[in-house]
Design a protein around this motif. Structure first.
Motif, PDB file in Angstrom:
ATOM      1  N   GLU A 169      48.050  37.190  41.876  1.00  0.00           N
ATOM      2  CA  GLU A 169      46.590  36.722  41.683  1.00  0.00           C
ATOM      3  C   GLU A 169      46.125  35.275  43.015  1.00  0.00           C
ATOM      4  N   ARG A 172      46.741  35.493  46.153  1.00  0.00           N
ATOM      5  CA  ARG A 172      46.286  35.894  47.128  1.00  0.00           C
ATOM      6  C   ARG A 172      44.523  35.832  46.994  1.00  0.00           C
ATOM      7  N   ALA A 173      44.150  35.006  46.516  1.00  0.00           N
ATOM      8  CA  ALA A 173      42.777  34.722  46.459  1.00  0.00           C
ATOM      9  C   ALA A 173      42.777  33.724  47.358  1.00  0.00           C
ATOM     10  N   ALA A 201      40.217  29.439  45.258  1.00  0.00           N
ATOM     11  CA  ALA A 201      41.195  30.133  44.156  1.00  0.00           C
ATOM     12  C   ALA A 201      41.685  29.481  43.334  1.00  0.00           C
ATOM     13  N   LEU A 210      41.644  34.380  36.879  1.00  0.00           N
ATOM     14  CA  LEU A 210      43.233  34.996  38.122  1.00  0.00           C
ATOM     15  C   LEU A 210      44.595  35.544  36.653  1.00  0.00           C
TER      16      LEU A 210
ATOM     17  N   ALA B 104      32.298  44.132  45.157  1.00  0.00           N
ATOM     18  CA  ALA B 104      33.459  44.659  45.359  1.00  0.00           C
ATOM     19  C   ALA B 104      33.509  46.207  45.333  1.00  0.00           C
ATOM     20  N   PRO B 177      40.229  39.709  48.842  1.00  0.00           N
ATOM     21  CA  PRO B 177      41.464  40.519  48.463  1.00  0.00           C
ATOM     22  C   PRO B 177      41.562  41.888  48.600  1.00  0.00           C
ATOM     23  N   ALA B 193      41.189  45.011  40.573  1.00  0.00           N
ATOM     24  CA  ALA B 193      41.651  43.835  41.170  1.00  0.00           C
ATOM     25  C   ALA B 193      39.649  43.421  42.002  1.00  0.00           C
ATOM     26  N   ARG B 196      38.499  41.405  39.398  1.00  0.00           N
ATOM     27  CA  ARG B 196      38.527  40.136  39.830  1.00  0.00           C
ATOM     28  C   ARG B 196      38.717  39.444  40.756  1.00  0.00           C
ATOM     29  N   ALA B 197      38.183  40.139  41.863  1.00  0.00           N
ATOM     30  CA  ALA B 197      37.873  39.770  42.716  1.00  0.00           C
ATOM     31  C   ALA B 197      36.297  38.309  42.785  1.00  0.00           C
TER      32      ALA B 197
END
Lengths: 237, 237
Positions: A169, A172-173, A201, A210, B104, B177, B193, B196-197
DNA sequence: GCGTTAACGCAACGAGTGTTGCTTTAGGAT
DNA sequence: ATCCTAAAGCAACACTCGTTGCGTTAACGC
């Protein structure tokens, strides 16, 4: 339509080393086609990748390419599988911020470098088209995230981020905004963007945002999970 | 190759209201084609979007579609331009975290909803192919980020984030993301997801990471800016 | 070396896509 | 109501792509 409706799936696509007759000519043909594929891809991109072009450049007959790779998508899937096998030089700068920044710049290079950029782009587009390429790309990034996870794990060991932080995660961020710029919004992809994404991130990871998702305890309102992703596009036939 | 080498660019593509003869039949044809395009796109996705299919469904002759839209890419660019014109229901929950989460989830819906998902996907793929669609998609997201910026500006006014925070960058961090999962890695896109993003973007914004880039003071080592993006793919001819 | 057979090369076909010249239709103005 | 002309319909063409059947080449086993 590019390479739809293939009655028989390409045998083993790559004709790997386990093939029946791996020697001499077969191997020569395979290498020539693979090299030509990468060259064509770098020069003209995914859209212009044509079996005829690859065949002409490699000196191999069209028919052979169709029979062994099943079409343009198969060529790309093969190239992707090979790319995934190569190791990724995951940085180790001593700090999470440094590692993520270096990682983001690695991705930046992959997107903007005259040689790598077109390849990356082609891979993503191919994945959106063919299920085979989609699988290959998924595996490709799974491997990369796996390798990059080491950096986050080191940070966790150093106490830089809370235990339970999900390495994938974080990675990804750090890289997603770059892909977002390149493929979605068409905005410039530069070092400033890479550095900011990496720093963001890092901050989020440090804040404990995360973390890995709860293993079994389903998120209440959560959908059943995946919704419309892995088998990318469907065919009608 | 789909719709390459068009000697004469499609006149005004959309044949907007400023056209020479906007009345009756022309308008009828335009609407029928536009509706058919969206329907075909939702049902079959970008790959299967064929001029012939749209023509058949709309009851308009192939030739007319080719002449006015210039091919499949033109149809999508037109659809995109119309989509960009529609307003986006940017949420206002009272907190940045809430707004970003709602944002999101809006994007999540756009990616996974059975009706919207294929359209979003088709738009992105089209943009990667045709410069016209790329421009249209760029404008589309520029407008959306512009609208979403309001949420961040409200947060800045409330003192939730430092002054100088770049709204577009916050929005990007919150949604990137998801696109990354959907288009790049082929991983599941779900509410967990999305949340979290959004939370990560919120944390980064709060930490003062996502500030606007210095207007003129060039980042020292920075590349000249854009590297290989907006005019997406090149043609040879 | 020699035979076997998988893999490659070749030529021709079928289908679909995009293009072009011409005819017909119908919106808008007189 | 009538004319003018932009826009739509029509038919035929050219091109590329993917496929198939068959002949040829050259690895691999003996």
């Amino acid at each position: 339509m590019r390479s739809d409706r293939h009655p028989r799936a390409a045998p083993v696509t790559g004709a790997g080393p386990g093939s029946v007759r791996p020697g001499g000519r077969t191997a020569r043909v395979r290498d020539a086609v693979r090299e030509a594929t990468l060259a064509e891809l770098s020069e003209h991109g995914y859209r212009e990748l044509t079996v005829e072009g690859v065949a002409a450049r490699s000196g191999v007959h069209r028919t052979t390419v169709y029979r062994r790779w099943g079409g343009a998508d198969g060529l790309i899937a093969d190239a992707l599988a090979r790319a995934a096998a190569e190791p990724w030089p995951v940085p180790d700068t001593g700090t999470l911020a440094g590692d993520l920044r270096a990682l983001a710049r690695l991705v930046l290079t992959g997107l903007t470098d005259p040689a790598q950029g077109p390849l990356t782009r082609a891979f993503v587009l191919a994945a959106a088209h063919s299920p085979a390429a989609a699988r290959a790309l998924h595996d490709f990034y799974a491997r990369r995230h796996e390798q990059a996870a080491a950096a986050v794990e080191r940070a966790a060991a150093r106490g830089e981020v809370p235990a339970g932080t999900d390495p994938a995660e974080v990675v990804r961020a750090a890289v997603a905004p770059l892909y977002h710029r390149a493929f979605i919004t068409g905005e410039p992809v530069d070092e400033a963007a890479a550095d900011r994404a990496a720093a963001a991130a890092c901050a989020a990871a440090r804040a404990g945002i995360l973390t890995a998702p709860p293993p079994q305890a389903g998120a209440p309102g959560g959908a059943g999970g995946r919704a419309a992703d892995p088998p990318r596009s469907e065919r009608r036939s």
